[in-house]
Design a protein around this motif. Structure first.
Motif, PDB file in Angstrom:
ATOM      1  N   UNK A 401       0.838  -1.207   0.000  1.00 56.33           N
ATOM      2  CA  UNK A 401       0.000   0.000   0.000  1.00 56.33           C
ATOM      3  C   UNK A 401       0.875   1.259   0.000  1.00 56.33           C
ATOM      4  N   UNK A 402       1.936   1.210   0.796  1.00 48.25           N
ATOM      5  CA  UNK A 402       2.870   2.334   0.864  1.00 48.25           C
ATOM      6  C   UNK A 402       3.539   2.557  -0.489  1.00 48.25           C
ATOM      7  N   UNK A 403       3.936   1.472  -1.164  1.00 48.26           N
ATOM      8  CA  UNK A 403       4.571   1.565  -2.478  1.00 48.26           C
ATOM      9  C   UNK A 403       3.593   2.097  -3.516  1.00 48.26           C
ATOM     10  N   UNK A 404       2.326   1.678  -3.424  1.00 42.62           N
ATOM     11  CA  UNK A 404       1.304   2.138  -4.366  1.00 42.62           C
ATOM     12  C   UNK A 404       1.127   3.654  -4.283  1.00 42.62           C
ATOM     13  N   UNK A 405       0.992   4.169  -3.043  1.00 43.17           N
ATOM     14  CA  UNK A 405       0.786   5.610  -2.877  1.00 43.17           C
ATOM     15  C   UNK A 405       2.045   6.408  -3.204  1.00 43.17           C
ATOM     16  N   UNK A 406       3.209   5.819  -2.988  1.00 45.15           N
ATOM     17  CA  UNK A 406       4.453   6.502  -3.359  1.00 45.15           C
ATOM     18  C   UNK A 406       4.530   6.690  -4.866  1.00 45.15           C
ATOM     19  N   UNK A 407       4.216   5.635  -5.589  1.00 42.91           N
ATOM     20  CA  UNK A 407       4.243   5.722  -7.055  1.00 42.91           C
ATOM     21  C   UNK A 407       3.146   6.648  -7.571  1.00 42.91           C
ATOM     22  N   UNK A 408       2.006   6.630  -6.896  1.00 40.79           N
ATOM     23  CA  UNK A 408       0.905   7.498  -7.315  1.00 40.79           C
ATOM     24  C   UNK A 408       1.281   8.964  -7.127  1.00 40.79           C
TER      25      UNK A 408
END
Length: 418
Positions: A401-408
């Protein structure tokens, strides 16, 4: 000034609690799920995943640190009948089909006759099968003696029938379960299908003077109690005694026998050393320690010894729920859960790069293994599978989830890249 500092600190704590209230609630929920899930899984017939591997590692760790598994307790008298055999005819559906080697029932009759007359033993576990279709000249007298004795139990099995139906009153179930993946035995369920009493449970119930079965199921086996106390119906066995041979070795030297032979050590020298004196105040365990063996995390062990380890676990209270331990584990789960839900990792706790690399090898499994080692050292069992699985899933979810929002966020800040 001191009061002002305390007030400021307390306000800071309250503010922090309010801010992370949602995380704490979720973490508490997961902690409760782990505790309840571990309890429910532990009451089944099968070992929890990782039990054998963890127990083996802990056993060798304890040996390295100077501890060892206890030898046969003084309260037990183990009698090996592996060399006391006789050849008898065997029948199937009432028709003779050949011969079979069985335990010498005439010798068993002699032993039990002496025990019945003396009546000075604590209990007798006669771990010998009396299956339908197997006959010997001593059967009638032997079975009558068994049925007339107090404080005695013999095994019955779900896949075979006893020759004398009257023996069922003196019997208890002696089956055990393994899985297709883990062939080694480590877990024992005391009350099967909420009604079938096992040998260790029968001995325990009668020894403590329980009214019927000591372990009572509630709500279809949702939970269990022993004399009003919440308990487990199944436990991962801490092998309090092992029998790896006739001689017990200490410091590389043989000190004493772990068991006696029925014929040569007891009956043949009865006039010199009376059998009744050897039975006095003993829990007598009679079985074949050579051929009736089962694979455990400590290697191959006689089935009779496995059953007695399950009995010793009951007497030690291993099946009883320790309220303080549950509270302590709940707090540990809360701390670990909060740690992961905040998106932390062990390596992020340290600024020093060397310490950061070192801590990256520390995992939830490592943490719970250390807890398991401490628990086992204090004669308690802590299974790491349920908490490790839950927190590994939480950690994976949070990191993804953290990686998803970082990329977003990177895409939103750099439209040209998108």
């Amino acid at each position: 000034m001191f009061k002002r500092m305390i007030k400021s600190l307390w306000q800071g704590i309250l503010q922090k609690l309010r801010k992370d209230r949602r995380i704490y609630c979720i973490s508490a929920g997961f902690s409760l799920v782990i505790i309840v899930g571990t309890y429910l899984f532990g009451n089944t017939r099968h070992s929890l995943p990782g039990d054998n591997a963890a127990l083996t590692e802990i056993y060798y760790a304890k040996r390295f640190l100077g501890s060892k598994v206890e030898n046969v307790p003084d309260s037990l008298l183990l009698i090996n009948v592996c060399y006391d055999k006789q050849l008898v005819e065997y029948e199937e559906d009432g028709m003779p089909v050949g011969n079979m080697v069985i335990t010498d029932r005439e010798k068993l009759l002699k032993l039990l006759t002496i025990a019945k007359a003396a009546n000075n033993y604590r209990y007798i576990f006669l771990d010998v099968n009396f299956e339908e279709g197997i006959n010997s000249p001593s059967d009638s007298a032997l079975f009558q003696t068994i049925k007339s004795m107090d404080r005695i139990v013999i095994p019955n099995h779900s896949k075979s029938r006893m020759k004398d139906s009257g023996l069922y009153a003196k019997s208890a179930n002696a089956d055990y379960s393994i899985t297709w993946k883990v062939r080694a035995f480590s877990h024992f369920q005391y009350l099967r299908y909420d009604s079938v009493i096992t040998v260790p449970l029968k001995i325990y119930s009668e020894r403590i003077g329980a009214d019927g079965c000591a372990i009572k199921p509630h709500w279809g086996g949702l939970w269990y109690t022993d004399n009003g106390r919440l308990c487990h119906n199944g436990v991962t066995l801490l092998m309090r005694m092992v029998v790896n041979g006739r001689l017990i070795e200490e410091d590389g030297q043989s000190r004493e026998y772990s068991y006696s032979y029925l014929g040569s050590d007891l009956l043949d020298i009865d006039e010199v050393f009376p059998v009744k004196d050897q039975l006095e105040d003993k829990i007598v365990v009679i079985g074949d320690f050579l051929t009736d063996r089962h694979t455990t995390y400590l290697g191959s062990q006689p089935g009779s010894v496995v059953c007695m380890n399950a009995y010793l676990a009951l007497m030690a209270g291993d099946h009883l729920i320790n309220g303080w331990l549950v509270i302590l584990l709940f707090l540990v789960y809360m701390i670990v859960g909060t740690f992961y839900l905040r998106g932390n990792s062990f390596s992020s706790l340290f600024q020093n790069p060397w310490l950061s690399v070192l801590m990256s090898f520390l995992s939830t499994a490592t943490l719970f293994f250390v807890i398991s080692l401490i628990a086992n050292w204090n004669d308690m069992v802590f299974n790491i599978w349920v908490p490790t699985t839950v927190y590994s899933l939480i950690d994976t979810y949070v990191q993804k989830r953290k990686l998803f929002y970082t990329r977003k966020n990177e895409k939103n800040n750099n439209p040209a890249v998108a």
